[in-house]
Scaffold this motif. Structure first.
Motif, PDB file in Angstrom:
ATOM      1  N   CYS A   1     -38.417  -5.736 -56.215  1.00 19.61           N
ATOM      2  CA  CYS A   1     -38.066  -4.821 -57.309  1.00 19.61           C
ATOM      3  C   CYS A   1     -38.790  -3.489 -57.142  1.00 19.61           C
ATOM      4  O   CYS A   1     -39.668  -3.154 -57.923  1.00 19.61           O
ATOM      5  CB  CYS A   1     -38.407  -5.481 -58.654  1.00 19.61           C
ATOM      6  SG  CYS A   1     -37.948  -4.482 -60.086  1.00 19.61           S
ATOM      7  N   GLU A   2     -38.425  -2.730 -56.080  1.00 24.78           N
ATOM      8  CA  GLU A   2     -39.050  -1.400 -55.927  1.00 24.78           C
ATOM      9  C   GLU A   2     -38.035  -0.286 -56.213  1.00 24.78           C
ATOM     10  O   GLU A   2     -38.260   0.858 -55.818  1.00 24.78           O
ATOM     11  CB  GLU A   2     -39.746  -1.264 -54.566  1.00 24.78           C
ATOM     12  CG  GLU A   2     -38.906  -1.515 -53.345  1.00 24.78           C
ATOM     13  CD  GLU A   2     -37.920  -0.389 -53.055  1.00 24.78           C
ATOM     14  OE1 GLU A   2     -38.298   0.603 -52.441  1.00 24.78           O
ATOM     15  OE2 GLU A   2     -36.745  -0.546 -53.449  1.00 24.78           O
ATOM     16  N   TRP A   3     -36.959  -0.667 -56.931  1.00 25.09           N
ATOM     17  CA  TRP A   3     -36.003   0.284 -57.507  1.00 25.09           C
ATOM     18  C   TRP A   3     -35.184   1.042 -56.468  1.00 25.09           C
ATOM     19  O   TRP A   3     -34.614   2.094 -56.770  1.00 25.09           O
ATOM     20  CB  TRP A   3     -36.724   1.266 -58.448  1.00 25.09           C
ATOM     21  CG  TRP A   3     -37.812   0.641 -59.243  1.00 25.09           C
ATOM     22  CD1 TRP A   3     -37.745  -0.519 -59.973  1.00 25.09           C
ATOM     23  CD2 TRP A   3     -39.164   1.102 -59.364  1.00 25.09           C
ATOM     24  NE1 TRP A   3     -38.959  -0.798 -60.549  1.00 25.09           N
ATOM     25  CE2 TRP A   3     -39.854   0.175 -60.193  1.00 25.09           C
ATOM     26  CE3 TRP A   3     -39.854   2.204 -58.870  1.00 25.09           C
ATOM     27  CZ2 TRP A   3     -41.197   0.309 -60.525  1.00 25.09           C
ATOM     28  CZ3 TRP A   3     -41.194   2.347 -59.200  1.00 25.09           C
ATOM     29  CH2 TRP A   3     -41.844   1.406 -60.017  1.00 25.09           C
ATOM     30  N   GLY A   4     -35.127   0.534 -55.240  1.00 25.76           N
ATOM     31  CA  GLY A   4     -34.333   1.171 -54.204  1.00 25.76           C
ATOM     32  C   GLY A   4     -34.958   2.408 -53.593  1.00 25.76           C
ATOM     33  O   GLY A   4     -34.312   3.107 -52.803  1.00 25.76           O
ATOM     34  N   GLU A   5     -36.214   2.678 -53.914  1.00 24.82           N
ATOM     35  CA  GLU A   5     -36.837   3.940 -53.495  1.00 24.82           C
ATOM     36  C   GLU A   5     -37.018   4.048 -51.981  1.00 24.82           C
ATOM     37  O   GLU A   5     -36.956   5.137 -51.423  1.00 24.82           O
ATOM     38  CB  GLU A   5     -38.183   4.121 -54.199  1.00 24.82           C
ATOM     39  CG  GLU A   5     -38.047   4.372 -55.684  1.00 24.82           C
ATOM     40  CD  GLU A   5     -39.351   4.730 -56.345  1.00 24.82           C
ATOM     41  OE1 GLU A   5     -40.417   4.598 -55.685  1.00 24.82           O
ATOM     42  OE2 GLU A   5     -39.336   5.145 -57.518  1.00 24.82           O
ATOM     43  N   SER A   6     -37.257   2.929 -51.305  1.00 22.68           N
ATOM     44  CA  SER A   6     -37.470   2.972 -49.854  1.00 22.68           C
ATOM     45  C   SER A   6     -36.297   2.358 -49.090  1.00 22.68           C
ATOM     46  O   SER A   6     -36.449   1.943 -47.948  1.00 22.68           O
ATOM     47  CB  SER A   6     -38.767   2.249 -49.484  1.00 22.68           C
ATOM     48  OG  SER A   6     -38.645   0.854 -49.750  1.00 22.68           O
TER      49      SER A   6
ATOM     50  N   TRP B   1     -36.425   9.513 -67.601  1.00 25.30           N
ATOM     51  CA  TRP B   1     -37.455   8.576 -67.159  1.00 25.30           C
ATOM     52  C   TRP B   1     -36.882   7.439 -66.320  1.00 25.30           C
ATOM     53  O   TRP B   1     -37.572   6.468 -66.026  1.00 25.30           O
ATOM     54  CB  TRP B   1     -38.225   8.022 -68.358  1.00 25.30           C
ATOM     55  CG  TRP B   1     -37.361   7.745 -69.541  1.00 25.30           C
ATOM     56  CD1 TRP B   1     -37.040   8.603 -70.544  1.00 25.30           C
ATOM     57  CD2 TRP B   1     -36.680   6.524 -69.836  1.00 25.30           C
ATOM     58  NE1 TRP B   1     -36.201   8.007 -71.449  1.00 25.30           N
ATOM     59  CE2 TRP B   1     -35.960   6.731 -71.050  1.00 25.30           C
ATOM     60  CE3 TRP B   1     -36.591   5.277 -69.211  1.00 25.30           C
ATOM     61  CZ2 TRP B   1     -35.189   5.729 -71.621  1.00 25.30           C
ATOM     62  CZ3 TRP B   1     -35.816   4.297 -69.797  1.00 25.30           C
ATOM     63  CH2 TRP B   1     -35.132   4.526 -70.995  1.00 25.30           C
ATOM     64  N   GLY B   2     -35.617   7.545 -65.920  1.00 25.81           N
ATOM     65  CA  GLY B   2     -35.156   6.651 -64.864  1.00 25.81           C
ATOM     66  C   GLY B   2     -34.115   5.618 -65.171  1.00 25.81           C
ATOM     67  O   GLY B   2     -33.612   4.989 -64.253  1.00 25.81           O
TER      68      GLY B   2
ATOM     69  N   THR C   1     -31.658  -1.940 -56.242  1.00 25.51           N
ATOM     70  CA  THR C   1     -31.079  -0.765 -55.597  1.00 25.51           C
ATOM     71  C   THR C   1     -31.176   0.491 -56.449  1.00 25.51           C
ATOM     72  O   THR C   1     -30.889   1.584 -55.965  1.00 25.51           O
ATOM     73  CB  THR C   1     -29.601  -1.030 -55.281  1.00 25.51           C
ATOM     74  OG1 THR C   1     -28.924  -1.403 -56.494  1.00 25.51           O
ATOM     75  CG2 THR C   1     -29.453  -2.158 -54.258  1.00 25.51           C
ATOM     76  N   THR C   2     -31.564   0.345 -57.723  1.00 26.33           N
ATOM     77  CA  THR C   2     -31.595   1.491 -58.639  1.00 26.33           C
ATOM     78  C   THR C   2     -32.783   1.360 -59.589  1.00 26.33           C
ATOM     79  O   THR C   2     -33.486   0.358 -59.609  1.00 26.33           O
ATOM     80  CB  THR C   2     -30.326   1.549 -59.511  1.00 26.33           C
ATOM     81  OG1 THR C   2     -30.323   0.422 -60.419  1.00 26.33           O
ATOM     82  CG2 THR C   2     -29.059   1.523 -58.688  1.00 26.33           C
ATOM     83  N   ALA C   3     -32.937   2.389 -60.400  1.00 26.08           N
ATOM     84  CA  ALA C   3     -33.859   2.321 -61.531  1.00 26.08           C
ATOM     85  C   ALA C   3     -33.362   1.271 -62.525  1.00 26.08           C
ATOM     86  O   ALA C   3     -32.286   0.692 -62.360  1.00 26.08           O
ATOM     87  CB  ALA C   3     -33.962   3.695 -62.200  1.00 26.08           C
TER      88      ALA C   3
END
Length: 389
Positions: free
Chosen positions: A172-177, A206-207, A192-194
């Motif tokens: 769960c790293e929000w798709g950032e990498s 805020w995302g 894959t997203t916020a």
């Protein structure tokens, strides 16, 4: 057994998990930090008794705020007020219902709500989860202190593989990498997203993102999904009151088309008839859980209107007509006109297919004639094409 042989066995067991997208319930969307063992037991009872277990839901996942500190030996401690009997007793109760327990932690030093994270304790925490009987780990990305995401998640993945218990790993790293490029074999699903919000289309400074925004993000990621490695479209908001019934049907239909995990996020104890019917639609769930494991492709993009197709294991195909607009779509679709070039087992020009409406649970014609249907604003027509006998 040599180390290399043992590692290979651990990897094999790990990779055999989540052959289809995980299904269950997570506490965060409805309850946030207000979690306790009675709530989790009641949710397990609700899944077991509502028809959801029979429909395929199996994981009960405690999100953030269950943990309060570490003991003198560094072992993670559950909140004794909220979980007076401990996580092991809760896991035993959930297992007694034929269900599985999921838990939450974070790759950083603190979780998103400021509770102790797992950084520096990954192997110790994994062993603790195994001892408790945990079956699923959602692993967040707050307070990450500049870590490399791939390295951080590989460390916890190695810890889970070595812990002695099969545990599904939710990244769960929000798709950032762009985890879809590196996380196969590291985790079983990756966000894959916020965070999702209970809205059809919306963005927040805020995302938070809405259903359409998530669908658009996943549209080009179909190459990365398959058995044991899924694009996570985020937890479900169905039943939380922020969207219309048609929008919730779109939400559930498209998650199934995208082969996304189906993690309910509502209060299962007080579901109304519409919510229950949506969450337990076995024909739609079967599309999500299809063993071929292909994610749908948006093979026709007409701006306001889209057509998505998902090949299925038995030479069938699920098709979803998505109306993005605020107005009814008076569909009049000629099946012979467009070729689903990626659905190799489907040949509409050579064969005739029965069209099964997966929400009305009835056949509505064949591909020999145009399909005419009034699709409501923000709604869908979701069908399955089955070779006519």
């Amino acid at each position: 057994m040599f180390f290399g042989e043992n590692q290979s066995k651990q990897d094999s067991i790990f990779e055999s998990l989540a052959a289809t997208p995980p299904m269950g319930w997570n506490s965060w969307n409805k309850f946030g930090c207000d979690v306790n063992e009675n709530l989790l037991k009641q949710m397990a009872d609700a899944i077991a008794n509502s028809g959801m277990k029979d429909a395929g839901y199996q994981y009960i996942v405690i999100d953030d705020c269950w943990q309060v500190g570490r003991d003198k030996d560094g072992n993670i401690i559950a909140d004794p007020k909220a979980f007076p009997n401990g996580i092991k007793a809760l896991a035993d109760y959930i297992h007694s219902k034929g269900l599985k327990l999921g838990i939450y932690s974070c790759a950083g030093s603190l979780t998103c709500q400021g509770r102790p994270g797992s950084r520096g304790y990954q192997f110790q925490d994994a062993r603790q989860y195994a001892k408790w009987g945990v079956d699923y780990l959602k692993y967040d990305w707050c307070s990450n202190e500049g870590q490399n995401a791939e390295a951080a998640y590989r460390t916890m993945s190695d810890a889970l593989k070595a812990c002695g218990r099969p545990i599904v790993f939710s990244i769960c790293e929000w798709g950032e990498s762009q985890p879809w490029k590196w996380a196969k074999g590291v985790g079983h699903l990756w966000r894959t997203t916020a965070d999702i919000r209970d809205c059809y289309q919306c963005k927040f400074d805020w995302g938070g993102v809405g259903v359409l925004d998530i669908i658009d993000t996943l549209a080009e990621l179909y190459l990365y999904a398959g058995p044991g490695h899924w694009n996570d479209a985020e937890m479900l908001e169905i039943g939380n009151g922020g969207m219309t019934k048609d929008e919730y049907i779109t939400h559930f239909s498209m998650w199934a088309m995208l082969a996304a995990p189906l993690m309910a996020g509502n209060d299962l104890r007080s579901m109304d008839k519409d919510t229950k019917e949506i969450l337990t639609n076995k024909e739609v769930i079967a599309v999500d859980q299809d063993s071929l494991g292909q994610q749908a492709r948006r093979f026709m993009d007409m701006g306001d209107h889209e057509i998505w197709a998902k090949p299925l294991a038995k030479g069938e195909v699920a098709v979803c007509f998505l109306n993005r607009t605020d107005h009814e779509w008076q569909l009049d679709y000629n099946w012979k006109k467009d070729v689903m070039y990626f659905a190799t087992d489907v040949n509409i020009h050579k064969n005739e297919y029965t069209i099964r409406d997966l929400w009305k649970h009835k056949d509505i014609g064949t591909t020999a004639a145009n399909t005419k249907y009034n699709i409501p604003a923000h709604g869908v027509l979701m069908v399955q094409l089955n070779l006519k006998k």
